[in-house]
Design a protein around this motif. Structure first.
Motif, PDB file in Angstrom:
ATOM      1  N   VAL A  46      23.720  19.572  38.274  1.00 23.12           N
ATOM      2  CA  VAL A  46      24.679  20.753  38.266  1.00 23.12           C
ATOM      3  C   VAL A  46      23.644  22.036  37.875  1.00 23.12           C
ATOM      4  O   VAL A  46      23.035  21.956  36.687  1.00 23.12           O
ATOM      5  N   ARG A  47      23.913  23.268  38.386  1.00 21.06           N
ATOM      6  CA  ARG A  47      23.088  24.136  38.034  1.00 21.06           C
ATOM      7  C   ARG A  47      24.091  25.188  37.210  1.00 21.06           C
ATOM      8  O   ARG A  47      25.059  25.585  37.706  1.00 21.06           O
ATOM      9  N   PRO A  99      24.745  29.141  41.966  1.00 18.25           N
ATOM     10  CA  PRO A  99      24.918  27.808  40.968  1.00 18.25           C
ATOM     11  C   PRO A  99      26.124  27.213  41.043  1.00 18.25           C
ATOM     12  O   PRO A  99      26.990  27.915  41.634  1.00 18.25           O
ATOM     13  N   ASP A 100      25.881  26.046  40.426  1.00 18.30           N
ATOM     14  CA  ASP A 100      27.286  25.458  40.619  1.00 18.30           C
ATOM     15  C   ASP A 100      28.392  25.981  39.390  1.00 18.30           C
ATOM     16  O   ASP A 100      29.507  25.946  39.696  1.00 18.30           O
ATOM     17  N   ILE A 101      27.778  26.585  38.535  1.00 19.62           N
ATOM     18  CA  ILE A 101      28.517  27.120  37.219  1.00 19.62           C
ATOM     19  C   ILE A 101      27.875  28.222  36.867  1.00 19.62           C
ATOM     20  O   ILE A 101      26.711  28.622  36.890  1.00 19.62           O
ATOM     21  N   PHE A 102      28.897  29.384  36.664  1.00 15.18           N
ATOM     22  CA  PHE A 102      28.241  30.592  36.341  1.00 15.18           C
ATOM     23  C   PHE A 102      29.510  31.408  35.548  1.00 15.18           C
ATOM     24  O   PHE A 102      30.500  30.717  35.396  1.00 15.18           O
ATOM     25  N   VAL A 103      29.298  32.691  34.929  1.00 15.55           N
ATOM     26  CA  VAL A 103      30.075  33.474  33.985  1.00 15.55           C
ATOM     27  C   VAL A 103      30.581  34.318  34.633  1.00 15.55           C
ATOM     28  O   VAL A 103      29.881  35.257  35.424  1.00 15.55           O
ATOM     29  N   ILE A 104      31.906  34.892  34.359  1.00 18.63           N
ATOM     30  CA  ILE A 104      32.646  35.966  34.849  1.00 18.63           C
ATOM     31  C   ILE A 104      33.501  36.461  33.669  1.00 18.63           C
ATOM     32  O   ILE A 104      33.890  35.663  32.977  1.00 18.63           O
ATOM     33  N   GLU A 105      33.907  37.816  33.898  1.00 22.68           N
ATOM     34  CA  GLU A 105      34.786  38.385  32.826  1.00 22.68           C
ATOM     35  C   GLU A 105      36.095  38.189  33.860  1.00 22.68           C
ATOM     36  O   GLU A 105      35.961  37.917  35.139  1.00 22.68           O
ATOM     37  N   ALA A 106      37.360  38.334  33.127  1.00 24.42           N
ATOM     38  CA  ALA A 106      38.456  38.106  33.722  1.00 24.42           C
ATOM     39  C   ALA A 106      38.804  39.083  35.066  1.00 24.42           C
ATOM     40  O   ALA A 106      39.340  38.647  36.008  1.00 24.42           O
ATOM     41  N   ASN A 107      38.326  40.259  34.674  1.00 23.09           N
ATOM     42  CA  ASN A 107      38.629  41.431  35.790  1.00 23.09           C
ATOM     43  C   ASN A 107      37.612  41.214  37.057  1.00 23.09           C
ATOM     44  O   ASN A 107      37.726  41.974  37.779  1.00 23.09           O
ATOM     45  N   GLN A 108      36.969  40.308  36.923  1.00 23.66           N
ATOM     46  CA  GLN A 108      35.878  39.947  38.024  1.00 23.66           C
ATOM     47  C   GLN A 108      36.498  38.879  38.791  1.00 23.66           C
ATOM     48  O   GLN A 108      35.800  38.622  39.920  1.00 23.66           O
ATOM     49  N   GLY A 315      39.660  36.246  21.351  1.00 25.57           N
ATOM     50  CA  GLY A 315      40.048  35.344  22.420  1.00 25.57           C
ATOM     51  C   GLY A 315      38.669  35.298  23.216  1.00 25.57           C
ATOM     52  O   GLY A 315      37.476  35.760  22.802  1.00 25.57           O
ATOM     53  N   PRO A 316      38.688  34.760  24.375  1.00 28.03           N
ATOM     54  CA  PRO A 316      37.445  34.456  25.456  1.00 28.03           C
ATOM     55  C   PRO A 316      37.333  35.742  25.964  1.00 28.03           C
ATOM     56  O   PRO A 316      38.034  36.163  26.736  1.00 28.03           O
ATOM     57  N   PRO A 317      36.243  36.459  25.865  1.00 33.37           N
ATOM     58  CA  PRO A 317      35.777  37.531  26.643  1.00 33.37           C
ATOM     59  C   PRO A 317      35.378  37.318  28.090  1.00 33.37           C
ATOM     60  O   PRO A 317      35.206  38.162  28.942  1.00 33.37           O
ATOM     61  N   SER A 318      34.762  35.912  28.234  1.00 34.28           N
ATOM     62  CA  SER A 318      34.329  35.741  29.444  1.00 34.28           C
ATOM     63  C   SER A 318      34.358  34.217  29.645  1.00 34.28           C
ATOM     64  O   SER A 318      34.785  33.428  28.551  1.00 34.28           O
ATOM     65  N   TYR A 319      34.280  33.741  30.793  1.00 30.75           N
ATOM     66  CA  TYR A 319      34.601  32.351  31.162  1.00 30.75           C
ATOM     67  C   TYR A 319      33.567  31.557  32.203  1.00 30.75           C
ATOM     68  O   TYR A 319      32.853  32.320  32.852  1.00 30.75           O
ATOM     69  N   TRP A 320      33.020  30.395  31.994  1.00 29.22           N
ATOM     70  CA  TRP A 320      32.549  29.450  32.968  1.00 29.22           C
ATOM     71  C   TRP A 320      33.385  29.234  34.188  1.00 29.22           C
ATOM     72  O   TRP A 320      34.583  28.816  33.790  1.00 29.22           O
ATOM     73  N   VAL A 321      32.891  29.482  35.202  1.00 37.46           N
ATOM     74  CA  VAL A 321      33.654  28.968  36.467  1.00 37.46           C
ATOM     75  C   VAL A 321      32.877  28.086  37.384  1.00 37.46           C
ATOM     76  O   VAL A 321      31.681  28.228  37.326  1.00 37.46           O
ATOM     77  N   ALA A 322      33.659  27.334  38.262  1.00 36.58           N
ATOM     78  CA  ALA A 322      33.031  26.399  39.084  1.00 36.58           C
ATOM     79  C   ALA A 322      32.909  26.857  40.615  1.00 36.58           C
ATOM     80  O   ALA A 322      33.929  27.322  41.278  1.00 36.58           O
ATOM     81  N   ALA A 324      33.139  27.118  44.170  1.00 41.31           N
ATOM     82  CA  ALA A 324      34.154  26.112  45.044  1.00 41.31           C
ATOM     83  C   ALA A 324      33.102  25.393  46.362  1.00 41.31           C
ATOM     84  O   ALA A 324      33.350  24.146  46.812  1.00 41.31           O
ATOM     85  N   ASP A 325      32.095  26.102  46.671  1.00 43.31           N
ATOM     86  CA  ASP A 325      31.139  25.427  47.637  1.00 43.31           C
ATOM     87  C   ASP A 325      29.954  24.566  46.858  1.00 43.31           C
ATOM     88  O   ASP A 325      28.993  24.178  47.791  1.00 43.31           O
ATOM     89  N   GLY A 326      29.933  24.667  45.629  1.00 40.23           N
ATOM     90  CA  GLY A 326      28.745  23.931  45.036  1.00 40.23           C
ATOM     91  C   GLY A 326      29.454  22.421  44.737  1.00 40.23           C
ATOM     92  O   GLY A 326      30.011  21.788  45.255  1.00 40.23           O
ATOM     93  N   ASN A 327      28.684  21.962  43.624  1.00 40.99           N
ATOM     94  CA  ASN A 327      28.664  20.545  43.104  1.00 40.99           C
ATOM     95  C   ASN A 327      30.081  20.580  42.116  1.00 40.99           C
ATOM     96  O   ASN A 327      30.104  20.828  40.965  1.00 40.99           O
ATOM     97  N   VAL A 328      31.174  20.753  42.940  1.00 38.86           N
ATOM     98  CA  VAL A 328      32.360  20.811  41.991  1.00 38.86           C
ATOM     99  C   VAL A 328      32.798  19.620  41.110  1.00 38.86           C
ATOM    100  O   VAL A 328      33.175  19.809  40.026  1.00 38.86           O
TER     101      VAL A 328
END
Length: 428
Positions: A46-47, A99-108, A315-322, A324-328
């Motif tokens: 997992v990247r 990558p399989d996991i990356f960071v986004i802010e909620a408005n992204q 609160g969390p200003p950003s999140y890790w997301v997976a 969908a076309d990666g190693n979910v």
């Protein structure tokens, strides 16, 4: 599109939670540096693309422990220097090297519609109220940290000046406190009352997002979206509230270190606060992460630009997301492990983060932790709804803060200008 950036917590749910970080990517990392990335030969790995170079070493340790405990491989690729995770992701997506996991802010989130895995029902979701939920995509965001922002203060300086931070819940109270501190600068050994910088190139992210976010949320309950909803409805602004906010910012301009206000940098701002040169700083818990950073007690006070404001943003200003076309499945397995004891030990005790998980047994070492926790336990915290504004707006509003700091605008001028800037940005 509704996103649950913050949910109202039960009292005590954050008793052992909270996490620091959040500064811009200005440091060079000493670990793996992904400038375009590089897929592992092991397709089961997992990247994870990390946008916080200041915790690269701790995430590398996390990956080693994950391999030891589960046999699964996590490859941490860290963005360094001035490269933003968002810009790098665009390049990686175009190159088919996501990558399989990356960071986004909620408005992204909207820009990744249909490309993120739904994490609903995963074990870790039972132990937090901070997951990012989207109406169309489901549970998409793993909260890896909680951050807070308000007016950070040096409790020792305030005590020596006879200023009780618990009374700072109105503009008049701040005016009196700032005046007192300013009159005792030499006696207190401070350079200025406030370490506040409105320089747009280096600190536009701070003025345009964090400070502007106080207009949107200060004094509101965590789930109150009144002003962000107004903003996102064509760029509308509550004139009276914005004017009150502008007058408070004007007071900040007046009592800030003039050498820092217009031309300063983040490093100078933080270094000055750590050295005891400022009674207050306009940052969050990420600016002081270790007890070794300071020799005084730290705390938070609200941006009380209207009478009765008594909350901080948390609160969390950003999140890790997976992806969908990666190693979910691999990403899901890592998230479930990451919410557990072994990972939380590293993230809280080594990386200085504040855990968003209610079953975490570790208390953050961050010097702002006790103050953060007191607000959260009392329900005196507002949401990070500034992260739900139209993406890129901060690059426009930060210039208005800069013009105000330079004396080109008064409070009325700031208000009318920022209203027009926001309206124009939402129209285009």
């Amino acid at each position: 599109m509704r996103k649950r950036l913050l949910s109202v917590l039960m009292i005590g749910a954050m008793a052992s939670s909270l996490v620091a970080c959040g500064q811009p990517n200005t440091a060079n990392n000493g670990g793996s540096n992904a400038q375009g990335g590089g897929a592992s030969a092991d397709s089961s790995a997992v990247r994870l693309l990390n946008g916080k170079p200041e915790i690269d070493a701790q995430l590398q340790d996390l990956a080693k422990l994950y391999k030891e405990e589960t046999g699964n491989e996590l490859i941490v690729e860290t963005i360094g220097g001035d490269t933003s995770a968002s810009d790098e992701l665009k390049k990686m997506y175009q190159a088919g090297n996501m990558p399989d996991i990356f960071v986004i802010e909620a408005n992204q989130a909207a820009s990744w519609d249909g490309k993120l895995a739904d994490l609903k029902g995963e074990t870790w979701t039972n132990n937090t109220e901070f997951e990012l939920v989207d109406d169309s995509m489901g549970t998409i965001g793993f909260p890896y940290t909680v951050e807070a922002t308000a007016l950070g203060y040096n409790a020792d300086v305030l005590k020596a000046a006879g200023v009780d931070p618990s009374t700072l819940t109105s503009p008049d109270a701040y005016a009196e406190a700032f005046k007192t501190l300013d009159s005792k600068k030499d006696e207190l050994g401070i350079k200025a009352v406030l370490g506040w910088c409105a320089e747009p190139s280096n600190l536009g992210w701070s003025s345009g997002t964090h400070v502007f976010g106080q207009y949107l949320d200060a004094g509101l309950a965590a789930d109150d979206t009144t002003y962000i909803d107004l903003l996102n409805d064509g760029g509308q602004v509550d004139h009276d509230r914005m004017l009150a906010f502008a007058e408070f910012v004007g007071m900040m301009n007046q009592y800030s270190d003039p050498d820092l206000l217009v031309d300063g940098t983040y490093d100078e701002q933080v270094a000055g606060f750590k050295a005891g040169e400022y009674a207050f700083i306009t940052q969050g818990n990420w600016c002081v992460t270790s007890p070794d950073d300071v020799d005084f007690e730290c705390g938070f006070a609200p941006y009380a630009f209207e009478d009765g404001i008594d909350t901080i943003i948390a609160g969390p200003p950003s999140y890790w997301v997976a992806y969908a076309d990666g190693n979910v499945e691999g990403a899901k397995a890592f998230f479930n492990w990451c919410a557990g004891d072994s990972a939380q030990n590293i993230l809280v005790n080594d990386a200085g983060l504040v855990s968003p998980f209610s079953d975490c047994q570790y208390e953050a070492v961050n010097p702002f932790y006790a103050s953060m926790k007191s607000y959260i336990d009392a329900g005196k915290f507002s949401g990070w709804h500034t992260m739900l504004k139209k993406d890129g707006l901060q690059n426009q509003t930060c210039q208005v803060f800069a013009d105000y700091a330079q004396g080109k605008l008064d409070a009325e001028g700031f208000t009318s200008t920022i209203e027009q800037v926001i309206k124009d940005y939402y129209a285009n």
